[in-house]
Design an enzyme around this catalytic site. Structure first.
Site, mmCIF file in Angstrom:
data_model
loop_
_atom_site.group_PDB
_atom_site.id
_atom_site.type_symbol
_atom_site.label_atom_id
_atom_site.label_comp_id
_atom_site.label_asym_id
_atom_site.label_seq_id
_atom_site.Cartn_x
_atom_site.Cartn_y
_atom_site.Cartn_z
ATOM 1 N N LEU A 1 0.809 -1.214 0.000
ATOM 2 C CA LEU A 1 0.000 0.000 0.000
ATOM 3 C C LEU A 1 0.840 1.261 0.000
ATOM 4 C CD1 LEU A 1 -2.800 -0.972 2.542
ATOM 5 C CD2 LEU A 1 -2.854 -1.094 0.055
ATOM 6 N N GLY A 2 2.001 1.213 0.642
ATOM 7 C CA GLY A 2 2.828 2.409 0.718
ATOM 8 C C GLY A 2 4.019 2.194 1.616
ATOM 9 N N GLY B 1 6.708 4.467 4.468
ATOM 10 C CA GLY B 1 7.035 5.673 5.206
ATOM 11 C C GLY B 1 8.334 5.499 5.959
ATOM 12 N N GLY B 2 8.580 6.405 6.881
ATOM 13 C CA GLY B 2 9.830 6.369 7.617
ATOM 14 C C GLY B 2 9.984 5.143 8.496
ATOM 15 N N VAL C 1 3.771 -0.721 4.352
ATOM 16 C CA VAL C 1 2.451 -1.191 4.732
ATOM 17 C C VAL C 1 1.868 -2.021 3.591
ATOM 18 C CG1 VAL C 1 0.144 -0.561 5.517
ATOM 19 C CG2 VAL C 1 2.105 0.843 6.171
ATOM 20 N N LYS D 1 2.167 -3.912 8.703
ATOM 21 C CA LYS D 1 3.264 -2.949 8.641
ATOM 22 C C LYS D 1 4.570 -3.688 8.879
ATOM 23 C CE LYS D 1 4.441 1.744 9.788
ATOM 24 N NZ LYS D 1 3.876 3.016 10.278
ATOM 25 N N ASP E 1 2.970 10.731 17.135
ATOM 26 C CA ASP E 1 3.053 11.088 15.712
ATOM 27 C C ASP E 1 1.647 11.305 15.151
ATOM 28 O OD1 ASP E 1 4.385 11.674 13.349
ATOM 29 O OD2 ASP E 1 4.486 9.584 12.692
#
Length: 280
Positions: free
Chosen positions: A37-38, A40-41, A45, A59, A153
């Site tokens: 799905l994507g 990040g830092g 995911v 994740k 966050d």
């Protein structure tokens, strides 16, 4: 300054719209990874399925636990604590595991766009939608804080707009990673949505999430950052010294938001107090 980490939309893209990355593992523990799905830092995911066929978000963290048994156990314990959070406007954490040196967190899958993506694509929310979002997300923070978890966050990319309402994601992961990473020093987070104590490198508590919540609601209401700048340093300076103009907010939110943006953590309401203030 663009919002850091907003180039990807965690869990927010329908699985049917994402092509499979054949370079990624297709199974992790008991879970099947179907689509990425994507990223990040913290990690990647994936959309996947549990052994019982449930749709889940998995994740896969960048942090590796090569032979670090103590750190691995600490991480597992921290994320397990986040599993106690009641599912009030949150994406429930289902499982956490480490296979080899790869750590992963399995959560309820929420199909929908993040607040960040929704605002970028459709513009700011209307007054009624914003108030509903404010109530739901403050309730989510109340549930998170009641479990003695600090999100650390809270930002538009971590608020998903599902078909059954908003869901807050990624709570407790920042602390879990800070406890185990070998490079935990320095300021972490998304600058425009951090609290003054965060950007100053001071200890953070639930009051920090309240400040970040207000910055996130400001973005939802205006499509603009409450604290902006060309460089991260300028954003940090704005967070510590600038007071954003709240006139674009619905009248019922202005006073609660002003209290949440107090530079002194002790002057901010709790999540429970915030819920009551909005609902008056």
């Amino acid at each position: 300054m663009r919002i850091a980490s907003s180039s990807w939309d965690p869990w927010g893209t329908p699985a049917s719209a994402v092509s499979h990355d054949s370079g990624q593992p297709q199974r992790l523990g008991a879970y099947t990874l179907l689509h990425k799905l994507g990223e990040g830092g913290q990690g990647e995911v994936h959309f996947g399925t549990a052994p019982d066929g449930r749709q889940v978000a998995i994740k896969v963290l960048h942090e590796r636990f090569r032979g670090r048994t103590v750190e691995r156990d600490t991480f597992m314990g921290e994320v397990a604590a986040a599993q106690r959070v009641p599912p009030f406007s949150t994406a429930r954490i289902i499982d956490v595991g480490v296979e080899g040196d790869t750590a992963y967190i399995v959560s309820e899958y929420v199909e929908g766009r993040s607040l960040d993506r929704l605002v970028r694509e459709e513009g700011p929310l209307g007054s009624d939608a914003l108030v509903r979002l404010a109530i739901a997300t403050s309730a989510a923070l109340n549930a998170i804080h009641s479990a003695e978890i600090v999100h650390r966050d809270f930002k538009p990319a971590n608020v998903l707009i599902g078909s059954d309402g908003p869901r807050v994601i990624d709570f407790g992961i920042a602390k879990a990673l800070d406890r185990v990473t070998m490079t935990s020093g320095g300021v972490k987070g998304t600058p425009a949505f951090m609290s003054p104590e965060q950007v100053s490198g001071l200890p953070v508590g639930p009051q920090s999430d309240i400040f970040s919540w207000a910055s996130t609601m400001f973005y939802g209401a205006t499509g603009q950052l409450a604290f902006n700048g060309v460089t991260a340093f300028q954003v940090f300076q704005a967070v510590v010294h600038h007071q954003p103009d709240l006139h674009a907010l619905p009248p019922s939110l202005r006073e609660p938001m002003a209290a949440c943006l107090n530079k002194d953590p002790q002057g901010r309401p709790t999540a429970a107090q915030l819920m009551l203030a909005i609902a008056r």
